[in-house]
Design an enzyme around this catalytic site. Structure first.
Site, PDB file in Angstrom:
ATOM      1  CG  HIS A  97     -10.527  -4.467  -2.626  1.00 12.89           C
ATOM      2  ND1 HIS A  97     -10.191  -3.626  -3.666  1.00 12.89           N
ATOM      3  CD2 HIS A  97     -11.481  -3.822  -1.910  1.00 12.89           C
ATOM      4  CE1 HIS A  97     -10.916  -2.530  -3.610  1.00 12.89           C
ATOM      5  NE2 HIS A  97     -11.713  -2.610  -2.547  1.00 12.89           N
ATOM      6  CB  SER A 143     -18.373   1.181  -9.642  1.00 14.42           C
ATOM      7  OG  SER A 143     -16.969   1.353  -9.632  1.00 14.42           O
ATOM      8  CB  CYS A 152     -12.610  -5.117  -5.922  1.00 13.58           C
ATOM      9  SG  CYS A 152     -11.012  -5.637  -6.580  1.00 13.58           S
TER      10      CYS A 152
END
Length: 648
Positions: free
Chosen positions: A370, A327, A383
């Site tokens: 989310h 991420s 997310c």
């Protein structure tokens, strides 16, 4: 026909001129011979007298003193120490085997030492001195000198040997030196004669190797008088060599020591970089190793232990390692979409916990989803579905172009060994390398730093510095060579929208400083030093549908080498960036839980220039931090004071 008087006079004049020319040439030749005889009989009388007494004059190379390496503040990283050794010269020794046998009764010599010396003697020219033994005690050296008449061709010398006083802290940056090998010579077009000296040491890896030409210097020479049994009688003349240039690196030795200690026994890497200049303040890879073992000749037991260690201590993970960025790559995808105009910071994507494409589900790390998220929240809570969606809108080629713009997929030019280029894939790459068309699933995986994407900790630090500064900052490791300061590379603007960069930085700030942020527990309480960062967790195994149905195994339920990598990148202070940091913990698990706390501690150490006050940490963590500090193996500042050159 009778000659006229005029012809007779002309002929006489010609004869006279020739006679004068020949006479002059003879006189000049006699003068030259006389001068040469005087030079040999008067000026060189002493040297010819020595030769007449079966003495002779020999030329010996003097190895140059290797340049020393210092940190940015003048702390010695790599220096030279005195080394007592014994050498033998074949043309002076005569029966080398017999001389070595006598020498073994004077100082300890193993059969392996004798066999190695005999091999070297056969390989090298007769006039080249061969090192028989080094790192001797003063007593051993004295015994050799006393027995010199019985040891023709054997000379006791005081030389210099490389020493690394900070041991493991700089092992992956500086590297080490070792004897010149045949493969080393084969790679050099015109080898320096000094490289022919057995056991002469050159850089093998790291800065020692990449800066070899500057560090080595130029050899000197000495003329010595050797008698008929090979004993050195006296030195007749000496021409000193030119010492190698000293280097000053951008690394801060104190910070480097802290980072190395903070990584501890993990298989991990960290890079700390000045956001404005590109100076690398720390490059750590754990575990480290003692480079002095290689200088002295590492034992097979020690070498085997290093090679068989599953944490790979010999690898510089900070620049050689290539990891899926997870991420931490989401800023790349977001910037590509913002610059392409397919989203704005307020664009909302609904996350139900998965993303469907082509009949396949791509899951978010949060199974329940989310809900609706915008850019800030997508970064803060990491997310995945948000990035699956926007990646399909912008496409992989635009994402790859943005990655390159931020310094990923590039081999940065630093004097370190085996720097990884990483992998910045696009459609053309897959077609050329794999012979396959790019698929939608490839873009979805790449959008969150998985799939084919690979980056190094160094590249992640560069990416973070560029996001923080908005400029194409280039990493720099060498600050000065000798007395010459090295220029700071120009960092032109990235050409990205200031508003878009601000939105990314705001999302990274939320990661650390809002309660739902993925690294909120690793926040800094001091308002002037607040972090902006991004966590990352990259899978090293495939999760099957069956496993997902029965429940995905936690990292602590898996063998160490099948656990996820933990990553984290950050810059600080968030409103006036000074430093950027990246941390990768191999098979560490979650980036927020494992890598972020390490990075937070490193950032505070860098900004404070030492251990920060406990008030910089959340109150609930202060007791643990205090206990953690007691366990860190930090070097005393006085243990690495600056040192000058040491000459033999």
């Amino acid at each position: 026909m009778r000659r006229t008087a005029r012809d007779s006079d002309e002929s006489a004049r010609r004869i006279t001129r020739r006679a004068l020319f020949l006479g002059g040439a003879q006189l000049a030749w006699i003068a030259v011979l006389g001068a040469r005889m005087r030079y040999m009989q008067v000026d060189q009388a002493e040297e010819f007298r020595l030769l007449a007494e079966e003495n002779r004059v020999a030329i010996r190379l003097i190895p140059p003193e290797r340049g020393q390496i210092f940190d940015r503040n003048g702390v010695l990283i790599a220096g030279n120490e005195q080394n007592y050794r014994v050498v033998i010269t074949r043309e002076d020794a005569g029966d080398v085997e017999a001389v070595l046998d006598r020498l073994s009764k004077v100082i300890p010599l193993s059969p392996e030492d004798i066999e190695r010396t005999l091999r070297e003697v056969k390989r090298r020219s007769a006039f080249v001195p061969i090192v028989v033994a080094d790192r001797l005690s003063w007593e051993d050296l004295a015994r050799v000198s006393v027995n010199a008449p019985a040891l023709p061709g054997v000379t006791a010398e005081v030389g210099l040997s490389r020493h690394y006083p900070l041991v493991e802290d700089f092992s992956h940056i500086v590297g080490y030196v070792g004897p010149v090998s045949e493969s080393d010579l084969a790679q050099i077009e015109n080898p320096d004669p000094v490289l022919q000296i057995p056991k002469f040491q050159i850089g093998k890896v790291g800065v020692e190797r990449r800066m070899e030409d500057a560090l080595r210097g130029s050899a000197g020479s000495r003329r010595i008088e050797v008698n008929s049994v090979g004993r050195v009688m006296r030195e007749l003349g000496r021409q000193e060599g030119v010492a190698g240039a000293d280097l000053r690196l951008t690394i801060d030795a104190g910070l480097q020591n802290y980072v190395q200690a903070r990584l501890g026994a993990e298989s991990a890497a960290a890079v700390v970089m000045d956001v404005q200049t590109g100076d690398l303040l720390a490059i750590a890879s754990a575990p480290g190793y003692d480079p002095n073992l290689f200088v002295r000749g590492i034992s097979s037991t020690d070498y085997r232990a290093l090679m068989e260690n599953d944490h790979r201590p010999l690898s510089n993970k900070s620049v050689q390692g290539a990891y899926p960025p997870g991420s931490t790559y989401k800023m790349v995808t977001a910037l590509a979409a913002l610059e392409a105009g397919v989203i704005t910071p307020e664009t909302t994507v609904r996350c139900p916990g998965y993303y469907e494409s082509g009949g396949r589900r791509f899951h978010c790390w949060r199974g329940g989803g989310h809900g609706p998220v915008n850019l800030r929240r997508s970064l803060a809570e990491s997310c995945d579905v948000y990035y699956y969606d926007i990646a399909q809108r912008v496409g992989i080629d635009a994402i790859a172009d943005m990655a390159a713009r931020l310094g990923l997929g590039q081999r940065h030019d630093l004097p370190l060994s085996a720097i990884s280029e990483g992998l910045n894939p696009n459609k053309q790459w897959k077609l050329e390398r794999r012979g396959q068309e790019w698929r939608i699933g490839d873009t979805i995986n790449a959008s969150i730093g998985q799939g084919y994407v690979l980056t190094s900790p160094l590249q992640l630090a560069v990416m973070t510095a560029r996001i923080a500064s908005g400029r194409a900052v280039v990493p720099r490791l060498v600050m000065a060579i000798g007395d010459q300061d090295q220029p700071v590379p120009e960092a032109p603007p990235l050409g990205l929208s200031a508003a878009h960069l601000a939105a990314i930085r705001d999302g990274m700030y939320a990661v650390m400083n809002i309660q739902s942020g993925s690294a909120y527990s690793s926040r800094i309480e001091e308002p002037t030093m607040r972090l902006a960062g991004k966590t990352g967790t990259s899978q090293v195994r495939n999760i099957t549908a069956a496993e997902r149905a029965r429940g995905v195994l936690r990292n602590d339920q898996l063998p160490w080498n099948r656990r996820d990598h933990a990553l984290y990148v950050a810059f600080a202070p968030h409103d006036a960036p000074k430093i950027a940091v990246s941390v990768v913990v191999e098979h560490g698990g979650g980036g927020g839980a494992v890598a972020a706390p390490v990075a937070r501690d490193i950032v505070l150490q860098a900004l404070y220039g030492g251990l920060p006050p406990l008030t910089a940490y959340p109150s609930s963590q202060r007791n643990r931090i205090e206990s953690q500090r007691r366990d860190l193996r930090l070097r005393e500042p006085s243990a690495a004071a600056p040192q000058g050159r040491t000459r033999a």
